[in-house]
Design a protein around this motif. Structure first.
Motif, PDB file in Angstrom:
ATOM      1  N   LEU A  45       0.839  -1.193   0.000  1.00  0.00           N
ATOM      2  CA  LEU A  45       0.000   0.000   0.000  1.00  0.00           C
ATOM      3  C   LEU A  45       0.875   1.244   0.000  1.00  0.00           C
ATOM      4  O   LEU A  45       2.070   1.181   0.293  1.00  0.00           O
ATOM      5  CB  LEU A  45      -0.951   0.017   1.208  1.00  0.00           C
ATOM      6  CG  LEU A  45      -0.347  -0.107   2.619  1.00  0.00           C
ATOM      7  CD1 LEU A  45       0.152   1.252   3.118  1.00  0.00           C
ATOM      8  CD2 LEU A  45      -1.392  -0.646   3.581  1.00  0.00           C
ATOM      9  N   GLU A  46       0.272   2.362  -0.352  1.00  0.00           N
ATOM     10  CA  GLU A  46       0.942   3.656  -0.293  1.00  0.00           C
ATOM     11  C   GLU A  46       0.429   4.418   0.929  1.00  0.00           C
ATOM     12  O   GLU A  46      -0.674   4.176   1.408  1.00  0.00           O
ATOM     13  CB  GLU A  46       0.666   4.468  -1.569  1.00  0.00           C
ATOM     14  CG  GLU A  46       1.258   3.862  -2.826  1.00  0.00           C
ATOM     15  CD  GLU A  46       1.033   4.740  -4.037  1.00  0.00           C
ATOM     16  OE1 GLU A  46       0.085   5.555  -4.014  1.00  0.00           O
ATOM     17  OE2 GLU A  46       1.806   4.631  -5.013  1.00  0.00           O
ATOM     18  N   ALA A  47       1.251   5.332   1.438  1.00  0.00           N
ATOM     19  CA  ALA A  47       0.851   6.097   2.620  1.00  0.00           C
ATOM     20  C   ALA A  47       1.591   7.421   2.654  1.00  0.00           C
ATOM     21  O   ALA A  47       2.691   7.547   2.103  1.00  0.00           O
ATOM     22  CB  ALA A  47       1.147   5.298   3.892  1.00  0.00           C
ATOM     23  N   ASP A  48       0.969   8.422   3.308  1.00  0.00           N
ATOM     24  CA  ASP A  48       1.648   9.690   3.516  1.00  0.00           C
ATOM     25  C   ASP A  48       2.771   9.524   4.531  1.00  0.00           C
ATOM     26  O   ASP A  48       3.823  10.140   4.423  1.00  0.00           O
ATOM     27  CB  ASP A  48       0.663  10.756   4.024  1.00  0.00           C
ATOM     28  CG  ASP A  48      -0.468  10.992   3.047  1.00  0.00           C
ATOM     29  OD1 ASP A  48      -0.254  10.829   1.840  1.00  0.00           O
ATOM     30  OD2 ASP A  48      -1.576  11.338   3.496  1.00  0.00           O
ATOM     31  N   PHE A  96       7.938   6.948  16.327  1.00  0.00           N
ATOM     32  CA  PHE A  96       8.776   7.324  15.200  1.00  0.00           C
ATOM     33  C   PHE A  96       7.910   7.312  13.954  1.00  0.00           C
ATOM     34  O   PHE A  96       7.062   6.430  13.788  1.00  0.00           O
ATOM     35  CB  PHE A  96       9.951   6.355  15.040  1.00  0.00           C
ATOM     36  CG  PHE A  96      10.959   6.791  14.021  1.00  0.00           C
ATOM     37  CD1 PHE A  96      11.945   7.693  14.360  1.00  0.00           C
ATOM     38  CD2 PHE A  96      10.907   6.312  12.724  1.00  0.00           C
ATOM     39  CE1 PHE A  96      12.877   8.113  13.417  1.00  0.00           C
ATOM     40  CE2 PHE A  96      11.834   6.717  11.785  1.00  0.00           C
ATOM     41  CZ  PHE A  96      12.817   7.624  12.127  1.00  0.00           C
ATOM     42  N   GLU A  97       8.112   8.301  13.074  1.00  0.00           N
ATOM     43  CA  GLU A  97       7.310   8.400  11.860  1.00  0.00           C
ATOM     44  C   GLU A  97       8.206   8.449  10.633  1.00  0.00           C
ATOM     45  O   GLU A  97       9.208   9.163  10.608  1.00  0.00           O
ATOM     46  CB  GLU A  97       6.418   9.651  11.910  1.00  0.00           C
ATOM     47  CG  GLU A  97       5.342   9.578  12.982  1.00  0.00           C
ATOM     48  CD  GLU A  97       4.444  10.807  12.998  1.00  0.00           C
ATOM     49  OE1 GLU A  97       4.868  11.858  12.478  1.00  0.00           O
ATOM     50  OE2 GLU A  97       3.320  10.724  13.533  1.00  0.00           O
ATOM     51  N   PHE A  98       7.817   7.683   9.613  1.00  0.00           N
ATOM     52  CA  PHE A  98       8.491   7.711   8.322  1.00  0.00           C
ATOM     53  C   PHE A  98       7.592   8.462   7.349  1.00  0.00           C
ATOM     54  O   PHE A  98       6.455   8.059   7.101  1.00  0.00           O
ATOM     55  CB  PHE A  98       8.713   6.292   7.786  1.00  0.00           C
ATOM     56  CG  PHE A  98       9.625   5.449   8.621  1.00  0.00           C
ATOM     57  CD1 PHE A  98      11.001   5.573   8.502  1.00  0.00           C
ATOM     58  CD2 PHE A  98       9.116   4.527   9.513  1.00  0.00           C
ATOM     59  CE1 PHE A  98      11.851   4.786   9.261  1.00  0.00           C
ATOM     60  CE2 PHE A  98       9.953   3.729  10.278  1.00  0.00           C
ATOM     61  CZ  PHE A  98      11.333   3.871  10.153  1.00  0.00           C
ATOM     62  N   TYR A  99       8.101   9.546   6.803  1.00  0.00           N
ATOM     63  CA  TYR A  99       7.352  10.313   5.817  1.00  0.00           C
ATOM     64  C   TYR A  99       7.738   9.885   4.411  1.00  0.00           C
ATOM     65  O   TYR A  99       8.850   9.428   4.165  1.00  0.00           O
ATOM     66  CB  TYR A  99       7.619  11.810   5.974  1.00  0.00           C
ATOM     67  CG  TYR A  99       6.981  12.419   7.189  1.00  0.00           C
ATOM     68  CD1 TYR A  99       7.647  12.394   8.414  1.00  0.00           C
ATOM     69  CD2 TYR A  99       5.728  13.001   7.131  1.00  0.00           C
ATOM     70  CE1 TYR A  99       7.073  12.945   9.541  1.00  0.00           C
ATOM     71  CE2 TYR A  99       5.142  13.558   8.256  1.00  0.00           C
ATOM     72  CZ  TYR A  99       5.815  13.529   9.457  1.00  0.00           C
ATOM     73  OH  TYR A  99       5.235  14.066  10.575  1.00  0.00           O
ATOM     74  N   GLY A 100       6.825  10.089   3.466  1.00  0.00           N
ATOM     75  CA  GLY A 100       7.129   9.845   2.072  1.00  0.00           C
ATOM     76  C   GLY A 100       7.997  10.956   1.511  1.00  0.00           C
ATOM     77  O   GLY A 100       8.289  11.940   2.189  1.00  0.00           O
ATOM     78  N   GLU A 101       8.420  10.791   0.278  1.00  0.00           N
ATOM     79  CA  GLU A 101       9.258  11.804  -0.351  1.00  0.00           C
ATOM     80  C   GLU A 101       8.538  13.142  -0.416  1.00  0.00           C
ATOM     81  O   GLU A 101       9.138  14.195  -0.293  1.00  0.00           O
ATOM     82  CB  GLU A 101       9.656  11.346  -1.757  1.00  0.00           C
ATOM     83  CG  GLU A 101      10.570  10.121  -1.753  1.00  0.00           C
ATOM     84  CD  GLU A 101      10.874   9.643  -3.154  1.00  0.00           C
ATOM     85  OE1 GLU A 101      10.268  10.164  -4.100  1.00  0.00           O
ATOM     86  OE2 GLU A 101      11.715   8.744  -3.304  1.00  0.00           O
ATOM     87  N   VAL A 112       1.794  -0.205  14.568  1.00  0.00           N
ATOM     88  CA  VAL A 112       2.233   0.422  13.325  1.00  0.00           C
ATOM     89  C   VAL A 112       0.998   0.892  12.572  1.00  0.00           C
ATOM     90  O   VAL A 112       0.091   0.097  12.300  1.00  0.00           O
ATOM     91  CB  VAL A 112       3.056  -0.550  12.465  1.00  0.00           C
ATOM     92  CG1 VAL A 112       3.524   0.141  11.178  1.00  0.00           C
ATOM     93  CG2 VAL A 112       4.247  -1.089  13.255  1.00  0.00           C
ATOM     94  N   THR A 113       0.983   2.188  12.238  1.00  0.00           N
ATOM     95  CA  THR A 113      -0.183   2.801  11.613  1.00  0.00           C
ATOM     96  C   THR A 113       0.197   3.431  10.282  1.00  0.00           C
ATOM     97  O   THR A 113       1.203   4.126  10.185  1.00  0.00           O
ATOM     98  CB  THR A 113      -0.778   3.890  12.534  1.00  0.00           C
ATOM     99  OG1 THR A 113      -1.074   3.316  13.810  1.00  0.00           O
ATOM    100  CG2 THR A 113      -2.050   4.477  11.945  1.00  0.00           C
ATOM    101  N   ALA A 114      -0.616   3.165   9.251  1.00  0.00           N
ATOM    102  CA  ALA A 114      -0.446   3.804   7.951  1.00  0.00           C
ATOM    103  C   ALA A 114      -1.410   4.975   7.865  1.00  0.00           C
ATOM    104  O   ALA A 114      -2.614   4.824   8.112  1.00  0.00           O
ATOM    105  CB  ALA A 114      -0.713   2.809   6.827  1.00  0.00           C
ATOM    106  N   VAL A 115      -0.877   6.154   7.543  1.00  0.00           N
ATOM    107  CA  VAL A 115      -1.697   7.362   7.465  1.00  0.00           C
ATOM    108  C   VAL A 115      -1.762   7.816   6.013  1.00  0.00           C
ATOM    109  O   VAL A 115      -0.730   7.982   5.348  1.00  0.00           O
ATOM    110  CB  VAL A 115      -1.107   8.493   8.333  1.00  0.00           C
ATOM    111  CG1 VAL A 115      -1.966   9.748   8.226  1.00  0.00           C
ATOM    112  CG2 VAL A 115      -0.993   8.037   9.784  1.00  0.00           C
ATOM    113  N   ARG A 116      -2.969   8.005   5.531  1.00  0.00           N
ATOM    114  CA  ARG A 116      -3.189   8.522   4.176  1.00  0.00           C
ATOM    115  C   ARG A 116      -4.308   9.544   4.237  1.00  0.00           C
ATOM    116  O   ARG A 116      -5.463   9.211   4.494  1.00  0.00           O
ATOM    117  CB  ARG A 116      -3.523   7.397   3.213  1.00  0.00           C
ATOM    118  CG  ARG A 116      -3.676   7.872   1.768  1.00  0.00           C
ATOM    119  CD  ARG A 116      -3.623   6.726   0.779  1.00  0.00           C
ATOM    120  NE  ARG A 116      -3.731   7.201  -0.593  1.00  0.00           N
ATOM    121  CZ  ARG A 116      -3.587   6.441  -1.670  1.00  0.00           C
ATOM    122  NH1 ARG A 116      -3.311   5.146  -1.523  1.00  0.00           N
ATOM    123  NH2 ARG A 116      -3.703   6.944  -2.884  1.00  0.00           N
TER     124      ARG A 116
END
Length: 307
Positions: free
Chosen positions: A239-242, A255-260, A287-291
């Motif tokens: 999946l894709e996520a913000d 901790f948060e991983f941001y997209g490009e 672990v949460t995916a935010v979109r």
């Protein structure tokens, strides 16, 4: 190429130290924004602790946070004690600093909770037991003044997070020595746990390693494994996520991983990992995916101490 990240969370600046590794990112940039030094002030209502009056600790904390929001580690290092492990992280070229957000520091409230602090008070702060296990704090700061200050955001800016700053004098000026969070942790952590959700398809989470070292230990050191989990994100996202957020529900590490591009969903977070601190009595990794405005928990797993 891999770059490590030292993350200061949004709000009062409780530190998630040595949080993760972002791999193969060609877009590394450094902010050259400048922070300002705080001048020592005197608090006429402060409690006495061996000096004529207590200096106001607010300016040094505010300067530290202003520099953090500007993503300016050099300015942060100027108000960090030379004996603090934070100093090494902020000045090491192998580490990149990122701020996870910004807030209105006019809402910052500080309160001295221990005016005449001790080495024992410092060691009791979150994370200090691990970081200072090999340190002779008595020799490094035993002759200096120590004060513990609670910092939080008031009013609409409040995040419910409280930081406890250990400030130590150096050349008669207050410096930031350590930052921990202050949380009320249940005596029975299991009471706060929700049902597990395992990412069996490896859409986001490839695996979690438990009881890992929080940092690559220096050669010849005697660092022992701490209460940390290492969350590995998949190389082949489903999946894709913000952004992807990893957190421990009891210890409160995040901790948060941001997209490009923060405005466009992507899978640029693939193949990264993060260390997340755990409560030694038991915890749960989420672990949460935010979109957009939608947050989806893709993985939730319980940590049960081996002993």
């Amino acid at each position: 190429m891999e770059r490590r990240t030292y993350l200061v969370t949004a709000g009062i600046g409780a530190s998630s130290l040595l949080a993760g590794c972002l791999s193969d990112d060609p877009s590394d940039t450094e902010s050259d924004s400048a922070g300002s030094d705080g001048d020592d002030e005197t608090d006429p209502d402060g409690d006495e602790s061996g000096t004529e009056s207590e200096p106001d600790p607010g300016p040094v904390i505010e300067t530290y946070l202003e520099a953090a929001q500007a993503e300016n580690p050099d300015a942060m290092a100027e108000v960090v004690h030379s004996a603090s492990p934070l100093q090494g992280l902020l000045t090491d070229p192998e580490w990149e600093f990122e701020s996870s957000g910004s807030v209105d520091l006019d809402a910052l409230e500080t309160e001295v909770v221990t005016a005449d602090g001790s080495i024992a008070d410092v060691r009791e702060l979150e994370g200090a037991e691990f970081w200072f296990a090999e340190s002779d704090l008595e020799a490094e700061i035993g002759d200096e003044e120590i004060t513990l200050v609670r910092a939080e955001l008031d009013g609409e800016e409040s995040t419910g997070e409280t930081g406890v700053y250990a400030l130590v004098t150096e050349d008669d000026e207050w410096k930031v020595f350590w930052v921990g969070s202050e949380d009320e942790i249940s005596e029975n952590p299991e009471e706060t746990f929700e049902a597990e959700i395992i990412d069996t398809d490896d859409d986001v989470v490839e695996r979690i390693e438990w009881d890992v070292d929080a940092v690559d230990a220096p050669e010849g050191s005697d660092f022992e494994t701490g209460d940390y989990a290492r969350v590995h994100l998949t190389d082949s996202p489903g999946l894709e996520a913000d952004l992807i957020r990893t957190e421990s529900t009891v210890a409160g590490a995040e901790f948060e991983f941001y997209g490009e591009d923060e405005d466009e969903p992507s899978t640029s977070w693939a193949g990264t990992w993060a260390n997340v601190q755990l409560d030694p009595a038991g915890d749960q990794i989420v672990v949460t995916a935010v979109r957009g405005d939608t947050e989806t928990v893709v993985h939730r797993e319980q940590y049960e101490p081996s002993d």
